[in-house]
Design an enzyme around this catalytic site. Structure first.
Site, PDB file in Angstrom:
ATOM      1  N   TYR A 279       0.907  -1.574   0.055  1.00 36.26           N
ATOM      2  CA  TYR A 279       0.181   0.294  -0.359  1.00 36.26           C
ATOM      3  C   TYR A 279       0.755   1.403   0.018  1.00 36.26           C
ATOM      4  O   TYR A 279       1.777   1.184   0.622  1.00 36.26           O
ATOM      5  CB  TYR A 279      -0.746  -0.321   1.404  1.00 36.26           C
TER       6      TYR A 279
ATOM      7  N   LYS B   1       6.027  -2.056   1.814  1.00 33.88           N
ATOM      8  CA  LYS B   1       5.675  -1.649   2.432  1.00 33.88           C
ATOM      9  C   LYS B   1       4.335  -2.662   2.607  1.00 33.88           C
ATOM     10  O   LYS B   1       3.355  -2.570   1.790  1.00 33.88           O
ATOM     11  CB  LYS B   1       4.733  -0.328   1.911  1.00 33.88           C
TER      12      LYS B   1
ATOM     13  N   GLU C  22      12.217   2.607  14.337  1.00 32.78           N
ATOM     14  CA  GLU C  22      11.302   2.929  13.497  1.00 32.78           C
ATOM     15  C   GLU C  22      10.410   3.292  14.354  1.00 32.78           C
ATOM     16  O   GLU C  22      10.430   2.106  15.812  1.00 32.78           O
ATOM     17  CB  GLU C  22      11.360   2.885  12.465  1.00 32.78           C
TER      18      GLU C  22
ATOM     19  N   LEU D 256      11.082   0.762   6.633  1.00 28.33           N
ATOM     20  CA  LEU D 256      10.046   1.574   5.415  1.00 28.33           C
ATOM     21  C   LEU D 256      11.976   2.789   5.497  1.00 28.33           C
ATOM     22  O   LEU D 256      12.108   3.736   5.997  1.00 28.33           O
ATOM     23  CB  LEU D 256       8.341   1.277   6.397  1.00 28.33           C
TER      24      LEU D 256
HETATM   25  N1  PMP Z   1       8.099   3.744   9.144  1.00 26.69           N
HETATM   26  C1  PMP Z   1       6.970   3.244   9.332  1.00 26.69           C
HETATM   27  C2  PMP Z   1       6.853   1.423   9.652  1.00 26.69           C
HETATM   28  C3  PMP Z   1       5.308   3.157   8.800  1.00 26.69           C
HETATM   29  O1  PMP Z   1       4.624   2.405   8.292  1.00 26.69           O
HETATM   30  C4  PMP Z   1       5.521   4.726   7.673  1.00 26.69           C
HETATM   31  C5  PMP Z   1       4.360   5.121   7.024  1.00 26.69           C
HETATM   32  N2  PMP Z   1       3.902   4.416   6.541  1.00 26.69           N
HETATM   33  C6  PMP Z   1       6.933   5.320   7.672  1.00 26.69           C
HETATM   34  C7  PMP Z   1       8.110   4.638   8.197  1.00 26.69           C
HETATM   35  C8  PMP Z   1       6.954   6.203   7.498  1.00 26.69           C
HETATM   36  O2  PMP Z   1       6.792   6.266   5.195  1.00 26.69           O
HETATM   37  P1  PMP Z   1       6.182   8.113   5.172  1.00 26.69           P
HETATM   38  O3  PMP Z   1       6.697   8.822   5.219  1.00 26.69           O
HETATM   39  O4  PMP Z   1       6.759   7.127   3.609  1.00 26.69           O
HETATM   40  O5  PMP Z   1       5.310   8.109   5.418  1.00 26.69           O
END
Ligand code: PMP
Length: 284
Positions: free
Chosen positions: A32, A147, A179, A204
């Protein structure tokens, strides 16, 4: 009523249907993206689409997204649902082979679902007061760079954190922060260096992270991409997290220890504003 997109059709949300044999339902076999909308425009759309292509290719999906078509669908949903500020959620799953089967059939057509959420993103009580974080072990599968919709652990952790009066969780692997439950994690050292974990399969690759690192460099701040411990974070000058839906969000407490003055730090606040201004200017 909200209009959503399912496999080629725009439908009211209560008429949208997906098979009970869809592999995202049975095996969490789906990926996603969440793209923010400000002023009715998409923030860093191409960044999200590049990551979508990467997630699909890492999982060996046969489906190759048509990015121009996805942009059109995003825009159409924003228009039809009259979203000026909020999100577009996109999910691609490996579809339904009409039965439950561990073996993947590469000829099964993928399912594509998109919907919008109306949200206040710029005005945020959480960003104003700063987040309280608790830490937990990172026991996710070791491909957190993809993701996938396999978000159960993150969802359980966030719910647990709320029950304890905290706002979110930072996960820890082998003594180092990976994270947040749905965001990337940062600290600011006493000499104003921003530290965030390096890219690997353990986190991610945040689209907001990429942009915020660029904003920090433009401000003349040093960014070190390396692991940090919970103790280093608790002794830091500031801490914050980033994600597409929360932009830059200050952290004021970790496991009961106040960070710096215990209020949102000036670097996090400045980065939040600069990130918003820069990305608003290039929104599609
Ligand atoms: N880490 C994780 C585990 C996440 O789910 C997200 C949000 N999707 C992020 C980091 C941040 O990613 P982004 O800046 O692309 O939203």
């Amino acid at each position: 009523m909200r209009i959503v997109y399912v496999n080629g059709q725009y439908l009211p949300e209560n008429e949208a249907k997906i098979s009970i044999f869809d592999r995202s339902f049975l095996f969490a076999d789906g990926v996603y993206e969440v793209t923010s909308v400000l002023d009715g425009k998409l923030i860093d759309f191409m960044g999200h689409m590049k990551r979508l292509e990467r997630s699909l290719s890492e999982l060996k999906f046969a489906f190759k997204p048509d990015i121009d078509q996805l942009l059109e669908i995003h825009r159409e949903l924003v228009k039809r649902n009259d979203i000026t500020e909020g999100l577009v959620y996109l999910q691609v799953s490996r579809g339904s082979a009409g039965d439950r089967n561990f073996l993947i059939n590469k000829d099964t057509p993928a399912s594509l679902v998109l919907f919008t959420q109306r949200n206040s993103l710029i005005q945020s009580t959480l960003a104003d007061r700063g987040q309280k974080i608790v830490t937990r072990p990172d026991i996710r599968w070791r491909r957190s760079d993809i993701k996938t919709v396999q978000l159960l652990y993150a969802s359980l952790l966030k719910t647990e954190a709320y029950a304890e009066g905290a706002d979110d969780v930072w996960m820890v692997l082998d003594g180092f922060v990976t994270e947040g439950s749905s965001n990337n994690a940062y600290i600011v050292t006493h000499d104003d260096t921003i530290v965030t974990r390096h890219l690997s399969t353990d986190i991610l690759h945040g689209i907001t992270r990429q942009s915020v690192i660029r904003c920090a460099a433009e401000l003349g701040l040093t960014v070190e991409e390396r692991p940090f411990t919970v103790a280093e974070a608790q002794n830091a000058k500031e801490a914050f997290s980033t994600s597409a839906s929360s932009f830059v969000c200050p952290v004021v407490e970790i496991d009961g220890t106040k960070i710096g003055t215990g209020t949102p730090g000036p670097i996090a606040k400045r980065l939040r504003q600069i990130y918003i201004d820069a990305n608003r200017a290039t929104a599609l």
